[in-house]
Design an enzyme around this catalytic site. Structure first.
Site, mmCIF file in Angstrom:
data_model
loop_
_atom_site.group_PDB
_atom_site.id
_atom_site.type_symbol
_atom_site.label_atom_id
_atom_site.label_comp_id
_atom_site.label_asym_id
_atom_site.label_seq_id
_atom_site.Cartn_x
_atom_site.Cartn_y
_atom_site.Cartn_z
ATOM 1 N N LYS A 136 4.458 7.211 -7.769
ATOM 2 C CA LYS A 136 5.642 6.973 -6.925
ATOM 3 C C LYS A 136 5.333 7.215 -5.449
ATOM 4 C CE LYS A 136 8.105 10.097 -9.145
ATOM 5 N NZ LYS A 136 7.117 10.576 -10.129
ATOM 6 N N ARG A 151 16.997 12.224 -11.256
ATOM 7 C CA ARG A 151 16.198 12.617 -12.418
ATOM 8 C C ARG A 151 17.026 13.125 -13.579
ATOM 9 N NH1 ARG A 151 10.460 15.071 -10.905
ATOM 10 N NH2 ARG A 151 10.491 14.362 -8.775
ATOM 11 N N ARG A 186 -5.444 15.141 -8.741
ATOM 12 C CA ARG A 186 -4.830 14.787 -7.452
ATOM 13 C C ARG A 186 -5.212 15.794 -6.367
ATOM 14 N NH1 ARG A 186 1.436 13.774 -7.173
ATOM 15 N NH2 ARG A 186 1.474 15.805 -8.223
ATOM 16 N N ARG A 229 -1.922 20.592 -5.387
ATOM 17 C CA ARG A 229 -0.553 21.084 -5.483
ATOM 18 C C ARG A 229 -0.484 22.190 -6.522
ATOM 19 N NH1 ARG A 229 3.718 16.207 -5.872
ATOM 20 N NH2 ARG A 229 4.550 17.455 -7.588
ATOM 21 N N ARG A 275 6.277 19.896 -16.726
ATOM 22 C CA ARG A 275 6.893 18.821 -15.930
ATOM 23 C C ARG A 275 7.083 17.562 -16.772
ATOM 24 N NH1 ARG A 275 2.730 18.505 -11.359
ATOM 25 N NH2 ARG A 275 3.896 16.669 -10.698
HETATM 26 P P1 AP5 Z 1 1.266 10.145 -6.945
HETATM 27 O O1 AP5 Z 1 1.520 8.902 -6.161
HETATM 28 O O2 AP5 Z 1 1.138 11.426 -6.219
HETATM 29 O O3 AP5 Z 1 2.323 10.246 -8.171
HETATM 30 P P2 AP5 Z 1 3.867 10.628 -8.182
HETATM 31 O O4 AP5 Z 1 4.534 9.699 -9.129
HETATM 32 O O5 AP5 Z 1 4.400 10.715 -6.792
HETATM 33 O O6 AP5 Z 1 3.774 12.034 -8.885
HETATM 34 P P3 AP5 Z 1 4.453 13.437 -8.490
HETATM 35 O O7 AP5 Z 1 3.672 14.502 -9.179
HETATM 36 O O8 AP5 Z 1 4.638 13.558 -7.025
HETATM 37 O O9 AP5 Z 1 5.813 13.278 -9.197
HETATM 38 P P4 AP5 Z 1 6.742 14.427 -9.607
HETATM 39 O O10 AP5 Z 1 7.899 13.609 -9.974
HETATM 40 O O11 AP5 Z 1 6.266 15.365 -10.619
HETATM 41 O O12 AP5 Z 1 6.788 15.367 -8.317
HETATM 42 P P5 AP5 Z 1 7.829 15.538 -7.159
HETATM 43 O O13 AP5 Z 1 7.117 15.909 -5.937
HETATM 44 O O14 AP5 Z 1 8.751 14.378 -7.112
HETATM 45 O O15 AP5 Z 1 -0.068 9.878 -7.797
HETATM 46 C C1 AP5 Z 1 -0.601 10.863 -8.684
HETATM 47 C C2 AP5 Z 1 -2.131 10.806 -8.666
HETATM 48 O O16 AP5 Z 1 -2.560 9.585 -9.238
HETATM 49 C C3 AP5 Z 1 -2.746 10.835 -7.250
HETATM 50 O O17 AP5 Z 1 -3.938 11.566 -7.298
HETATM 51 C C4 AP5 Z 1 -3.018 9.358 -6.938
HETATM 52 O O18 AP5 Z 1 -4.121 9.190 -6.047
HETATM 53 C C5 AP5 Z 1 -3.320 8.808 -8.314
HETATM 54 N N1 AP5 Z 1 -2.860 7.424 -8.492
HETATM 55 C C6 AP5 Z 1 -1.650 6.908 -8.122
HETATM 56 N N2 AP5 Z 1 -1.552 5.612 -8.499
HETATM 57 C C7 AP5 Z 1 -2.717 5.308 -9.135
HETATM 58 C C8 AP5 Z 1 -3.222 4.125 -9.759
HETATM 59 N N3 AP5 Z 1 -2.497 2.995 -9.826
HETATM 60 N N4 AP5 Z 1 -4.453 4.172 -10.319
HETATM 61 C C9 AP5 Z 1 -5.194 5.312 -10.265
HETATM 62 N N5 AP5 Z 1 -4.781 6.467 -9.688
HETATM 63 C C10 AP5 Z 1 -3.554 6.467 -9.128
HETATM 64 O O19 AP5 Z 1 8.676 16.785 -7.681
HETATM 65 C C11 AP5 Z 1 8.092 18.084 -7.722
HETATM 66 C C12 AP5 Z 1 9.091 19.093 -8.229
HETATM 67 O O20 AP5 Z 1 10.244 19.141 -7.360
HETATM 68 C C13 AP5 Z 1 9.682 18.813 -9.616
HETATM 69 O O21 AP5 Z 1 8.854 19.290 -10.629
HETATM 70 C C14 AP5 Z 1 11.016 19.570 -9.539
HETATM 71 O O22 AP5 Z 1 10.804 20.944 -9.690
HETATM 72 C C15 AP5 Z 1 11.451 19.312 -8.100
HETATM 73 N N6 AP5 Z 1 12.264 18.104 -7.962
HETATM 74 C C16 AP5 Z 1 11.956 16.985 -7.255
HETATM 75 N N7 AP5 Z 1 12.932 16.072 -7.348
HETATM 76 C C17 AP5 Z 1 13.898 16.612 -8.138
HETATM 77 C C18 AP5 Z 1 15.154 16.154 -8.628
HETATM 78 N N8 AP5 Z 1 15.612 14.925 -8.328
HETATM 79 N N9 AP5 Z 1 15.876 16.978 -9.403
HETATM 80 C C19 AP5 Z 1 15.436 18.211 -9.713
HETATM 81 N N10 AP5 Z 1 14.248 18.700 -9.310
HETATM 82 C C20 AP5 Z 1 13.482 17.922 -8.522
HETATM 83 MG MG MG Z 2 5.184 12.251 -5.576
#
Ligand code: AP5
Ligand code: MG
Ligand code: ZN
Length: 214
Positions: A13, A88, A127, A160, A171
């Site tokens: 994402k 979410r 990552r 991270r 997660r």
């Molecule tokens: P990346 O692009 O970083 O993936 P992502 O989908 O953004 O994954 P996140 O871990 O950021 O999602 P998340 O939903 O767990 O975390 P968030 O910060 O939102 O890519 C991942 C890896 O893959 C990278 O190394 C990249 O280089 C590689 N990659 C990407 N695309 C690729 C491809 N096509 N091929 C190969 N490699 C690839 O949330 C964190 C925390 O915040 C949550 O756990 C929760 O505690 C809280 N939180 C956030 N939002 C909410 C909400 N709405 N409600 C409640 N709690 C929330």
């Molecule tokens: Mg992300």
């Protein structure tokens, strides 16, 4: 264009959002980034969020909804926005509908990046993030030119805290229990656009580009 990106942790994402917001000139609203920034600054919101984020659990809806409500009311969102990682839960999805209705807006596309659980583990544990500019790397799939150093700004790369194997498991469980039902909610409204998130980064961007044009 009002866009929502959905998909499990590690689906890509953030990686894709960085590219799409540049193309459309719209703000990238990531609730995860907002929580991490507040945690780093040690604000009251950050301290509260840390209790959940550090365990890999979702932050309660009341806290998360307030952040998004405030952010979407900012003038830079008037021409469109990209939400990454929100909603979410079903309650968050309903709140988002209320917020947008009060602003006389609606969602154009919900882009769902579909990736299998086994691959998500590899994506997340490999990552690396730039400490200075936030650029996203992967030790195997998107390595920087020099190990540990950001190509874009020369900043130091770090892992991270919630990308440990144990936290990743929690997660993913949270995602499958609480977030997956939201996909059905949007499918029923005719807004869901599924993209194969297992392809390489450029191919995924191309698929998303095609969806947003259609
Ligand atoms: P990346 O692009 O970083 O993936 P992502 O989908 O953004 O994954 P996140 O871990 O950021 O999602 P998340 O939903 O767990 O975390 P968030 O910060 O939102 O890519 C991942 C890896 O893959 C990278 O190394 C990249 O280089 C590689 N990659 C990407 N695309 C690729 C491809 N096509 N091929 C190969 N490699 C690839 O949330 C964190 C925390 O915040 C949550 O756990 C929760 O505690 C809280 N939180 C956030 N939002 C909410 C909400 N709405 N409600 C409640 N709690 C929330
Ligand atoms: Mg992300
Ligand atoms: Zn950098």
């Amino acid at each position: 264009m009002n866009i929502v990106f959905m998909g499990p942790p590690g689906a890509g994402k953030g990686t894709q959002a960085d590219r799409i917001v540049k193309r459309f000139g719209i703000p990238h609203i990531s609730t995860g980034d907002a929580f991490r920034q507040a945690m780093q600054e040690g604000t009251p919101l950050g301290l509260k969020a840390k209790e959940y984020v550090s365990q890999g659990l979702l932050v309660p809806d009341e806290i998360t909804n307030g952040i998004v409500r405030e952010r979407l009311a900012q003038p830079d969102c008037a021409g469109g926005f990209l939400l990454d990682g929100f909603p979410r839960t079903l309650a968050q999805a309903e709140t988002l509908d209320d917020i947008l209705a009060s602003l006389n807006r609606g969602i154009d596309h919900v882009v769902y990046l579909k990736v299998d659980r086994d691959l998500l583990f590899i994506r997340l544990t490999g990552r690396r993030i730039c400490k200075s500019c936030g650029e996203i790397y992967h030790t195997k799939f998107r390595p920087p030119r020099t190990e540990g150093v950001c190509d874009k700004c020369g900043g130091e790369l770090m892992q991270r805290a919630d990308d440990s194997e144990e936290k990743v498991g929690t997660r993913l469980d949270e995602y499958f229990n609480k977030t997956e039902p939201v996909l059905k909610y949007y499918d029923a409204k005719g807004l869901l656009r599924e993209v194969d998130g297992e392809r390489d980064i450029d191919e995924v961007t191309a698929q998303i580009g095609a969806v947003l044009k259609g």
